[in-house]
Structure formats: structure tokens, C-alpha cells
Design an enzyme around this catalytic site. Structure first.
Site, short mmCIF file in Angstrom:
data_model
loop_
_atom_site.label_atom_id
_atom_site.label_comp_id
_atom_site.label_asym_id
_atom_site.label_seq_id
_atom_site.Cartn_x
_atom_site.Cartn_y
_atom_site.Cartn_z
N CYS A 16 0.90 -1.18 0.14
CA CYS A 16 -0.09 0.03 0.06
C CYS A 16 1.01 1.39 0.04
O CYS A 16 0.91 1.96 1.01
CB CYS A 16 -0.98 -0.23 1.16
N TYR B 6 21.61 -6.89 -4.79
CA TYR B 6 20.66 -5.93 -3.91
C TYR B 6 19.16 -6.08 -4.18
O TYR B 6 18.38 -5.25 -4.40
CB TYR B 6 21.22 -4.53 -4.42
#
Ligand SMILES: *Cc1c(COP(=O)(O)O)cnc(C)c1O
Length: 419
Positions: free
Chosen positions: A346, A374
Site C-alpha cells: 500500500c 541488491y
């Protein structure tokens, strides 16, 4: 070597079906090619030969124990930035004397742990850190091997968040200050000066900024030598860039030749700390399309997938571009559009890619490219989402190298609800 190829339209990793992995392990899942990691390591090694060189894999790029083991078996040392990474290196069978310890904020506990193990070198980043290291070593009756991380004030010409070699950066110390630190260190019985280091940034496209940094380190090394402070190694850090989209892959040959030329006769062992270069393009993140929300009027079209910014934060954090490919040929009912590929988190910043011209249907399996570096290491539990699984492909098979977290584990550390 590109380990990802298509057969009858279906995307494979070293001839292993990504569909099989997703069906067995679920999504989202990171998939790595061991063959790719090995080929990149060997290519770097070959480019440096016959220099006296040590490749210290930067653990923070991908710290899965099986990945560390792969590099340990190849003969790599390790560049770490925390005590936790040191634990990982040990668990993977790495030898402490091959470890260099970088980072601006080493705690006393981390120093003590590394001192007792006898790591190869502390890459010291400030005056106060040098003092602390000296105190801890004296207290433990050890001698700490030290290198000073010099900030050579060169522009790595990369994204500001991964640029570390300008004087505005928190990393390292200016050459003049480093010189004074070396003088203090060489007079301190608890410290042993062994080298000099820098790391000017990441995803660097060409050798030039790195060679500029090398020149400034060599200049300081020769000044120190004239003061009777001899160094054994020179550590140029990592930072070699890779292709995500249309960037050129880093030119290893140019870099290797220039390093050989500049280091000839110096008597210094070369140390490099590559992370991304070795692993980025050996990994994909597999994710499934949950829903399609085609644009209403002049809005955007969204493909909502089951991997979000908590699983792969690079697009949200650095505006990084990752290739996205459907694993299978488009279904008959697929909808062609310019899709924003977004996750379930969200946040409007939760996206993996913008504006990709793809034909998609719900349930489609997608491979997010260049996810070997990463990726998993920066994953989090934001929105109480379990972190994804990791899989290694090797010799035509795959194996689970980290299982998916479950929701019980997400709650396990919390207690005492009512005080
Ligand atoms: C991150 C880091 C590396 C590795 O950087 P790459 O760009 O992944 O090669 C090497 N050394 C230090 C000190 C680092 O912080």
C-alpha cells in the site's frame, strides 16, 4: 554468458524450466544461476592475471549462504560491512583472514568479534574509528591490521544514492587526513598498517573514475613510503557496473590492463571488492500477475503482481530499471497494453516497472531481470509480507537455498501484549 534463454518460447535458467520452479516453490521467488556466478568470477580473475590480486566478494550484494559458498569455493575473500555478514561468511566456510571489514559505523562488539577471529583487514573510515579500534585491540591483546579508506574526491558518475567517493559523502577520509591517520597508526603497537583502500561508488560504467581514484591512492602510498610507512596491499573497492537495460557492460579488459600497467613494480597486492558485477545478471525474481486494471480513459494501466517493493526495492529506492519478461508465450486472451507493473504493497511508490509494452493475462508468470544483486538482501517484511524464497540452479537442476518465510515467523519476536 547469459544463463536465461528461451526454448519453444518458454524462458529457462540454465535449461531448467522457470515454470517448474514457480510451481514447486511458489512466487515470488528469486532464482540464481550458479554457472553465471562462476563465469563472472573467472572472467574477472582472468582479466587481472598475472597481478597479485585478491577478489573479496562484497557480501552485501547477495548474502545467501549458498552464494557465499560458491565464491568461497572459487577462492574469493569477502568484503563485509557488519558483524552479521561476518557470521554469514563463517557459516559459508569462509576464512577470517580473507575478510576485509568496511563500513562507517563499526560497533565495539563488531570490532571485538572480528579481532578475535583474526580478520584480514579493517578498512577504517574515520579518526575516531581508528582510536576505537586501537583501544579494542589493546584490550584484547591483539594487533589490528588496518587500511584507511581514502575518499579521493572523484565523481563516480552514477546515481547519487550509490555514489560514495565525493567529499560530500559520509564515507572515507580526505587524503591529507588519511596521511595523519597513517602516521598515528604506524606508531601504535595495537595497530599494524597493512594497506590503503577506497570505494567510490556502485554501478560505475567505465574504468576512468576508478583509475583516477587509483592514481590518488598510489600518490599517497608513495608519500607514506617516503616516510617509512610501507603498505602491502591496495584495495580499489568494487563498483563495476552491469547492464540492466542498454548500458554497456563494464569493460573488464580495459580495467585489467590499466591496473596491470599502473601497479607494475609497486610491490602492492591488489584487492577488489566487487558485488553487483558478479551476481546482478545471474538472478531473476519470478512473480505472478494477480490482476489487470486497464486504464480508464487517459489513466494508466496496471498489472498487479505478487511481488512488491518489500521483495525488490530497487525501482522504488533508486528509480532502477529492471527488464520484465513473461516466462511463457502470450495466451490467446492476453491483453496488450503499456503496463505499470506494480505490487500489492500500500504505497504508490510500490512498482517494479513503468510503461512496459506487454501482452498479459492474470496468472501469467513474469521474470524480473538483473535481480541477483541488491534484491533479496534489501527485502523487508513491510505490510507484514513474508520474504520470498531463493533457489539456485546448477547442473540442470534447482534447489531451494532459502525457504519462504511464513506468517508465524513474522510474529515470533513480539511479546507481552498487555504489559
Ligand atoms: C557496496 C560496497 C561494495 C560493492 O559494490 P558493488 O557496486 O556491488 O561492486 C564494495 N565495497 C564497499 C566498501 C561497499 O560498500
Amino acid at each position: 554468458m547469459n544463463p536465461f534463454s528461451r526454448q519453444d518460447g518458454e524462458l529457462l535458467a540454465e535449461n531448467v524450466r522457470l515454470n517448474d520452479i514457480a510451481d514447486n516453490v511458489g512466487t515470488p521467488v528469486y532464482v540464481y544461476s550458479k554457472g553465471y556466478f562462476e563465469s563472472r568470477y573467472r572472467a574477472l580473475e582472468a582479466a587481472l592475471a598475472p597481478l597479485d590480486a585478491r577478489i573479496c566478494y562484497a557480501v552485501k550484494a547477495n548474502s545467501n549462504l549458498s552464494v557465499l559458498r560458491c565464491f568461497q569455493v572459487l577462492g574469493a575473500g569477502f568484503d563485509i560491512v557488519s558483524g552479521g555478514e561476518l557470521q554469514r561468511v563463517l557459516a559459508a566456510g569462509g576464512r577470517p583472514e580473507t575478510v576485509v571489514f568496511s563500513g562507517v559505523g563499526k560497533s565495539e562488539a563488531e570490532m571485538d568479534f572480528a579481532l578475535k577471529l583474526g580478520i584480514g583487514c579493517f578498512n577504517v573510515e574515520s579518526d575516531q574509528e581508528l582510536d576505537r579500534l586501537s583501544r579494542r585491540a589493546a584490550l584484547l591483546g591483539r594487533v589490528a591490521p588496518v587500511s584507511v579508506r581514502v575518499n579521493p574526491n572523484v565523481d563516480a558518475r552514477t546515481h547519487p544514492y550509490i555514489s560514495t567517493g565525493l567529499k560530500t559523502s559520509k564515507f572515507g577520509v580526505p587524503a591529507a587526513e588519511a596521511e595523519a591517520m597513517y602516521q598515528r597508526a604506524s606508531a601504535d603497537p595495537a595497530l599494524e598498517v597493512t594497506g590503503i583502500d577506497c570505494h567510490i561508488g556502485s554501478q560505475i560504467a567505465s574504468a576512468e573514475p576508478l583509475l583516477e581514484a587509483l592514481d590518488s591512492l598510489l600518490e599517497l602510498a608513495s608519500r607514506l613510503k617516503s616516510q617509512g610507512i610501507g603498505l602491502r596491499h591496495l584495495d580499489l573497492g568494487g563498483g563495476l557496473g552491469v547492464r540492466y537495460n542498454d548500458e554497456p557492460d563494464f569493460d573488464l579488459d580495459t580495467y585489467g590492463e590499466a591496473l596491470k600497467h599502473k601497479l607494475r613494480g609497486s610491490g602492492l597486492q591488489l584487492v577488489l571488492e566487487p558485488g553487483r558485477y558478479l551476481v546482478a545478471n545471474g538472478g531473476v525474481l519470478l512473480t505472478r500477475v494477480e490482476y489487470l486494471k486497464p486504464a480508464a480513459e487517459d489513466g494508466r494501466s496496471f498489472a498487479i503482481v505478487d511481488a512488491g517493493m518489500n521483495d525488490l526495492i530497487r525501482p522504488a529506492l533508486y528509480q532502477a530499471w529492471h527488464g520484465i519478461e513473461p516466462v511463457n508465450p502470450a495466451a490467446e486472451d492476453a491483453r496488450r497494453d503499456h503496463w505499470d507493473i506494480v505490487g500489492p504493497v500500500c504505497e504508490s511508490g510500490d512498482f517494479l516497472a513503468h510503461d512496459r509494452d506487454l501482452a498479459l493475462a492474470p496468472g501469467d508468470l513474469l521474470a524480473v531481470g538483473s535481480a541477483g544483486a541488491y534484491g533479496m538482501v534489501q527485502s523487508s517484511n513491510y505490510n507484514s509480507r513474508p520474504r520470498p524464497a531463493e533457489v539456485m540452479v546448477e547442473n540442470g537442476r534447482f534447489r531451494l537455498i532459502r525457504r519462504r518465510e511464513n506468517s508465524r515467523e513474522l510474529l515470533a519476536l513480539e511479546k507481552d501484549l498487555d504489559g
